[in-house]
Design a protein around this motif. Structure first.
Motif, PDB file in Angstrom:
ATOM      1  N   THR A 186       8.856   4.533  13.539  1.00  0.00           N
ATOM      2  CA  THR A 186       7.981   5.675  13.786  1.00  0.00           C
ATOM      3  C   THR A 186       7.880   6.467  12.481  1.00  0.00           C
ATOM      4  OG1 THR A 186       9.804   7.134  14.397  1.00  0.00           O
ATOM      5  CG2 THR A 186       8.777   5.847  16.185  1.00  0.00           C
ATOM      6  N   ALA A 187       7.029   7.480  12.455  1.00  0.00           N
ATOM      7  CA  ALA A 187       6.886   8.321  11.263  1.00  0.00           C
ATOM      8  C   ALA A 187       8.206   9.024  10.946  1.00  0.00           C
ATOM      9  CB  ALA A 187       5.770   9.337  11.462  1.00  0.00           C
ATOM     10  N   GLU A 188       8.891   9.487  11.969  1.00  0.00           N
ATOM     11  CA  GLU A 188      10.170  10.167  11.758  1.00  0.00           C
ATOM     12  C   GLU A 188      11.210   9.210  11.190  1.00  0.00           C
ATOM     13  OE1 GLU A 188      13.458  12.779  14.225  1.00  0.00           O
ATOM     14  OE2 GLU A 188      11.434  12.584  15.019  1.00  0.00           O
ATOM     15  N   GLU A 189      11.270   7.992  11.726  1.00  0.00           N
ATOM     16  CA  GLU A 189      12.219   6.998  11.228  1.00  0.00           C
ATOM     17  C   GLU A 189      11.878   6.592   9.794  1.00  0.00           C
ATOM     18  OE1 GLU A 189      13.397   4.843  15.449  1.00  0.00           O
ATOM     19  OE2 GLU A 189      11.615   4.182  14.346  1.00  0.00           O
ATOM     20  N   CYS A 190      10.589   6.451   9.516  1.00  0.00           N
ATOM     21  CA  CYS A 190      10.152   6.099   8.164  1.00  0.00           C
ATOM     22  C   CYS A 190      10.523   7.216   7.185  1.00  0.00           C
ATOM     23  CB  CYS A 190       8.650   5.841   8.149  1.00  0.00           C
ATOM     24  SG  CYS A 190       8.039   5.203   6.584  1.00  0.00           S
ATOM     25  N   ALA A 191      10.366   8.454   7.605  1.00  0.00           N
ATOM     26  CA  ALA A 191      10.736   9.587   6.758  1.00  0.00           C
ATOM     27  C   ALA A 191      12.228   9.553   6.433  1.00  0.00           C
ATOM     28  CB  ALA A 191      10.364  10.894   7.447  1.00  0.00           C
ATOM     29  N   LYS A 192      13.048   9.285   7.437  1.00  0.00           N
ATOM     30  CA  LYS A 192      14.495   9.188   7.204  1.00  0.00           C
ATOM     31  C   LYS A 192      14.814   8.011   6.296  1.00  0.00           C
ATOM     32  CE  LYS A 192      16.045  11.330  11.477  1.00  0.00           C
ATOM     33  NZ  LYS A 192      16.711  11.115  12.771  1.00  0.00           N
TER      34      LYS A 192
END
Length: 79
Positions: free
Chosen positions: A27-33
């Motif tokens: 997800t976008a959040e996982e990619c950001a992390k």
């Protein structure tokens, strides 16, 4: 916090890191992390079509191997 709970908490944190690295789609959040960026930075990159992504519905998804290739493509050698 007891020493046992602290160890369990640390183990859970490590498991989450391993799971993030082994997931095929993020997800976008996982990619950001994964990239160490903010979620808003990820959305800016998708808006400018600078990072490879999918949008199967309202969610933005990222294939880890494509994100890795994007990182490698952005490599700047040192002198």
């Amino acid at each position: 916090m007891s020493p046992e709970l602290k160890l369990i908490s640390q183990a859970m944190t490590e498991l989450k890191k391993v799971q993030l690295v082994t997931k095929e789609y993020m997800t976008a959040e996982e990619c950001a992390k994964y990239l160490g960026l903010s979620r808003s930075a990820i959305y800016k990159l998708t808006h400018r079509k600078e990072i490879p992504h999918f949008k199967p519905s309202k969610r933005v998804m990222f294939k880890r191997s494509e994100v890795d290739a994007w990182i490698q493509k952005s490599y700047v050698p040192t002198k």
